[in-house]
Write a protein that holds these residues in place. Structure first.
Motif, PDB file in Angstrom:
ATOM      1  N   LYS A  14       0.932  -1.263  -0.087  1.00  0.00           N
ATOM      2  CA  LYS A  14       0.089   0.128   0.045  1.00  0.00           C
ATOM      3  C   LYS A  14       0.961   1.238   0.059  1.00  0.00           C
ATOM      4  CE  LYS A  14      -3.937  -1.909   2.185  1.00  0.00           C
ATOM      5  NZ  LYS A  14      -4.806  -1.958   3.567  1.00  0.00           N
ATOM      6  N   SER A  17       2.153   1.918  -3.303  1.00  0.00           N
ATOM      7  CA  SER A  17       1.035   2.394  -4.283  1.00  0.00           C
ATOM      8  C   SER A  17       0.716   3.761  -4.062  1.00  0.00           C
ATOM      9  CB  SER A  17      -0.321   1.666  -4.071  1.00  0.00           C
ATOM     10  OG  SER A  17      -0.102   0.257  -4.362  1.00  0.00           O
ATOM     11  N   ILE A  53       6.997   2.081  -7.093  1.00  0.00           N
ATOM     12  CA  ILE A  53       6.957   1.246  -7.877  1.00  0.00           C
ATOM     13  C   ILE A  53       7.685   1.356  -9.345  1.00  0.00           C
ATOM     14  CG2 ILE A  53       5.266  -0.256  -9.507  1.00  0.00           C
ATOM     15  CD1 ILE A  53       2.978   0.935  -7.613  1.00  0.00           C
ATOM     16  N   LYS A  59       6.955  -3.393  -6.657  1.00  0.00           N
ATOM     17  CA  LYS A  59       6.802  -2.575  -5.473  1.00  0.00           C
ATOM     18  C   LYS A  59       7.932  -2.588  -4.785  1.00  0.00           C
ATOM     19  CE  LYS A  59       1.766  -2.496  -5.571  1.00  0.00           C
ATOM     20  NZ  LYS A  59       1.664  -3.162  -6.831  1.00  0.00           N
TER      21      LYS A  59
END
Length: 174
Positions: A14, A17, A53, A59
């Motif tokens: 997360k 992201s 990323i 990631k």
């Protein structure tokens, strides 16, 4: 700019992201394994972490850690200052992102049962790896002269060793 404490654990997927980054400190008192290697307690560690990323969709966490520590010289035993610095790139192993599929520049790591990574432990691991294998003063600065050191006497006469098969030899004769 005031430095803040780095969170203990985060969800790296997360965070990547959201492209989060942290510039702050990891408290030295929390790094117990590193503390065992030191003469004096460790100061707080300067840490920079960036979650991102890459072009392949991997990631990852890119970071660096720096701290000055005091260790014992292995030659004379006196305390000496050592600067530890480490740069690292980690990528979490997930269902989509396996360790075998990652480029060699990424160090794969497993997530815990909550899907998070312990950042303090990661930084501590990197600092332990950054420690010199043999910590000693420069020869000119050390109070013990390396030429005057003795490592023990070597016995020139070859010693006769017991043959482990001597018992078998005795049985064969009978």
């Amino acid at each position: 700019m005031q430095k803040v404490r780095i969170p203990i654990s985060v969800d790296p997927v997360k965070s990547a992201s959201k492209q989060l980054s942290y510039v702050g400190l990891v408290p030295g008192q929390n790094l117990t394994r590193l503390q065992e290697l030191l003469v004096k307690p460790c100061a707080d560690v300067d840490v920079e972490l960036a979650f991102a990323i890459d072009a392949q969709g991997i990631k990852h966490i890119k970071g660096q850690a720096n701290v000055g520590v005091t260790v014992a010289c292995e030659r004379c035993g006196d305390p000496m200052a050592v600067e530890l610095a480490s740069e690292f790139i980690y990528a979490p192993v997930t269902r989509r992102q396996t360790a075998t599929d990652m480029p060699s520049e990424y160090e794969p790591f497993e997530l815990d049962e909550l899907g998070e990574v312990n950042l303090h432990r990661m930084v501590e691991d990197e600092l332990i790896l950054a420690m010199p294998v043999v910590v000693k003063h420069d020869e000119r600065e050390c109070r013990i002269d390396s030429n005057a050191m003795q490592w023990g006497d070597i016995d020139d006469a070859p010693q006769e060793k017991d043959n482990p098969f001597a018992v078998l030899q005795e049985l064969k004769r009978k």
